[in-house]
Write a protein that holds these residues in place. Sequence first.
Motif, PDB file in Angstrom:
ATOM      1  N   GLU A  21       0.856  -1.190   0.000  1.00 56.28           N
ATOM      2  CA  GLU A  21       0.000   0.000   0.000  1.00 56.28           C
ATOM      3  C   GLU A  21       0.888   1.234   0.000  1.00 56.28           C
ATOM      4  O   GLU A  21       1.793   1.350   0.839  1.00 56.28           O
ATOM      5  CB  GLU A  21      -0.900  -0.036   1.242  1.00 56.28           C
ATOM      6  N   ASP A  22       0.653   2.167  -0.932  1.00 58.92           N
ATOM      7  CA  ASP A  22       1.531   3.331  -1.038  1.00 58.92           C
ATOM      8  C   ASP A  22       1.145   4.458  -0.082  1.00 58.92           C
ATOM      9  O   ASP A  22       1.979   5.313   0.234  1.00 58.92           O
ATOM     10  CB  ASP A  22       1.550   3.861  -2.476  1.00 58.92           C
ATOM     11  N   ASP A  23      -0.081   4.476   0.404  1.00 61.75           N
ATOM     12  CA  ASP A  23      -0.507   5.503   1.350  1.00 61.75           C
ATOM     13  C   ASP A  23       0.023   5.135   2.737  1.00 61.75           C
ATOM     14  O   ASP A  23      -0.392   4.135   3.323  1.00 61.75           O
ATOM     15  CB  ASP A  23      -2.036   5.594   1.357  1.00 61.75           C
ATOM     16  N   ALA A  24       0.917   5.957   3.254  1.00 56.42           N
ATOM     17  CA  ALA A  24       1.592   5.626   4.512  1.00 56.42           C
ATOM     18  C   ALA A  24       0.617   5.534   5.677  1.00 56.42           C
ATOM     19  O   ALA A  24       0.775   4.683   6.567  1.00 56.42           O
ATOM     20  CB  ALA A  24       2.673   6.669   4.815  1.00 56.42           C
ATOM     21  N   LEU A  35       4.760  -0.246 -10.149  1.00 55.93           N
ATOM     22  CA  LEU A  35       4.086  -1.408 -10.714  1.00 55.93           C
ATOM     23  C   LEU A  35       2.721  -1.485 -10.049  1.00 55.93           C
ATOM     24  O   LEU A  35       2.632  -1.642  -8.838  1.00 55.93           O
ATOM     25  CB  LEU A  35       4.896  -2.685 -10.437  1.00 55.93           C
ATOM     26  N   ASP A  36       1.653  -1.325 -10.836  1.00 54.98           N
ATOM     27  CA  ASP A  36       0.326  -1.285 -10.228  1.00 54.98           C
ATOM     28  C   ASP A  36      -0.052  -2.659  -9.663  1.00 54.98           C
ATOM     29  O   ASP A  36       0.541  -3.684 -10.006  1.00 54.98           O
ATOM     30  CB  ASP A  36      -0.721  -0.807 -11.234  1.00 54.98           C
ATOM     31  N   GLY A  37      -1.060  -2.652  -8.810  1.00 59.13           N
ATOM     32  CA  GLY A  37      -1.431  -3.872  -8.112  1.00 59.13           C
ATOM     33  C   GLY A  37      -1.908  -4.983  -9.017  1.00 59.13           C
ATOM     34  O   GLY A  37      -1.693  -6.163  -8.737  1.00 59.13           O
ATOM     35  N   ILE A  38      -2.561  -4.631 -10.133  1.00 63.32           N
ATOM     36  CA  ILE A  38      -3.041  -5.650 -11.059  1.00 63.32           C
ATOM     37  C   ILE A  38      -1.870  -6.330 -11.753  1.00 63.32           C
ATOM     38  O   ILE A  38      -1.821  -7.559 -11.867  1.00 63.32           O
ATOM     39  CB  ILE A  38      -4.003  -5.021 -12.078  1.00 63.32           C
ATOM     40  N   LEU A  89      -2.001  -8.771   0.416  1.00 69.62           N
ATOM     41  CA  LEU A  89      -2.998  -7.699   0.326  1.00 69.62           C
ATOM     42  C   LEU A  89      -2.419  -6.630  -0.594  1.00 69.62           C
ATOM     43  O   LEU A  89      -1.433  -5.973  -0.239  1.00 69.62           O
ATOM     44  CB  LEU A  89      -3.275  -7.106   1.706  1.00 69.62           C
ATOM     45  N   LEU A  90      -3.016  -6.438  -1.761  1.00 65.28           N
ATOM     46  CA  LEU A  90      -2.446  -5.549  -2.769  1.00 65.28           C
ATOM     47  C   LEU A  90      -3.383  -4.397  -3.075  1.00 65.28           C
ATOM     48  O   LEU A  90      -4.528  -4.609  -3.503  1.00 65.28           O
ATOM     49  CB  LEU A  90      -2.167  -6.322  -4.071  1.00 65.28           C
ATOM     50  N   ASP A  91      -2.908  -3.177  -2.877  1.00 70.62           N
ATOM     51  CA  ASP A  91      -3.655  -2.023  -3.339  1.00 70.62           C
ATOM     52  C   ASP A  91      -3.599  -2.001  -4.868  1.00 70.62           C
ATOM     53  O   ASP A  91      -2.591  -2.381  -5.476  1.00 70.62           O
ATOM     54  CB  ASP A  91      -3.029  -0.751  -2.763  1.00 70.62           C
ATOM     55  N   VAL A  92      -4.671  -1.568  -5.502  1.00 70.93           N
ATOM     56  CA  VAL A  92      -4.700  -1.538  -6.965  1.00 70.93           C
ATOM     57  C   VAL A  92      -3.798  -0.430  -7.499  1.00 70.93           C
ATOM     58  O   VAL A  92      -3.006  -0.646  -8.430  1.00 70.93           O
ATOM     59  CB  VAL A  92      -6.151  -1.358  -7.472  1.00 70.93           C
ATOM     60  N   MET A  93      -3.901   0.766  -6.932  1.00 70.83           N
ATOM     61  CA  MET A  93      -3.127   1.914  -7.420  1.00 70.83           C
ATOM     62  C   MET A  93      -1.796   2.005  -6.672  1.00 70.83           C
ATOM     63  O   MET A  93      -1.750   2.456  -5.534  1.00 70.83           O
ATOM     64  CB  MET A  93      -3.933   3.203  -7.242  1.00 70.83           C
ATOM     65  N   LEU A 133       6.597  -6.730  -5.212  1.00 74.28           N
ATOM     66  CA  LEU A 133       6.934  -7.900  -6.030  1.00 74.28           C
ATOM     67  C   LEU A 133       8.141  -8.627  -5.457  1.00 74.28           C
ATOM     68  O   LEU A 133       8.145  -9.862  -5.350  1.00 74.28           O
ATOM     69  CB  LEU A 133       7.205  -7.468  -7.468  1.00 74.28           C
ATOM     70  N   GLU A 134       9.159  -7.873  -5.079  1.00 77.76           N
ATOM     71  CA  GLU A 134      10.357  -8.486  -4.501  1.00 77.76           C
ATOM     72  C   GLU A 134      10.020  -9.253  -3.232  1.00 77.76           C
ATOM     73  O   GLU A 134      10.468 -10.395  -3.036  1.00 77.76           O
ATOM     74  CB  GLU A 134      11.399  -7.408  -4.202  1.00 77.76           C
TER      75      GLU A 134
END
Length: 227
Positions: free
Chosen positions: A8-11, A58-61, A50-54, A38-39
């Motif tokens: 998730e990019d939102d801290a 590299l986007d979540g999809i 748990l992957l955020d889409v945005m 990914l790493e």
Amino acid sequence: MTSLLLVEDDAVIRTSVGRALERYGYRVSTAADGLGGLEAALAGGHDLLLLDVMLPGLDGISLCRRVRESSQVPILLLSARGDGLDVVAGLEGGADDYVVKPVDLPVLVARIRSLLRRAAVAQPSPASGQAGAVLTFGELSVDTGALEVRRAGRRVELTPTELRLLLEFAAHPGIVLERATLLRTVWDYGWDGDSRVVDLCVQRLRKKIGAGRIETVRGFGYKLTTT
């Protein structure tokens, strides 16, 4: 202890959701962008992603698709409300389920527990190979003890959700199963869920076991053909 990877990019969300899940007894690792996620995912050791889409980088999809190239680990998408196309793309790419943002923690935990139960079902017990039946449908065979699926003698790799869905069909060969029924029995939804989850998982399953093996009964649901 069950290990989760939260990308998730939102801290603020990353910290608050991570700490909340830790209070539920999970060990939570985090990543702030898609490449870092990914790493971490490919390094292994996580029971669920748990992957955020945005995501930046590299986007979540795309991250979901990359993980699916080598791993069947359960994947739960975190999607903003109204991002219907993103949800569809993520489920097509191999995600098992999704939760909308802002995150409702009880719903998130319920979806995590459901996915982990499916993953547990997909792991055969030491003695299961002698206890289960081998069900055959044309060139498709399903060993319900060893939890192995073969098509024309070649093993088919399925995610825990795909396997649970196939086992449900195999237990009711030739019988039409409604989407609402599958949402309850496979996804553990105790309320009306998004039928796209079923449709897209069936779509993925068809690609692996043969397009004609699961028949659409328009207006009702799906059934496993027996010949």
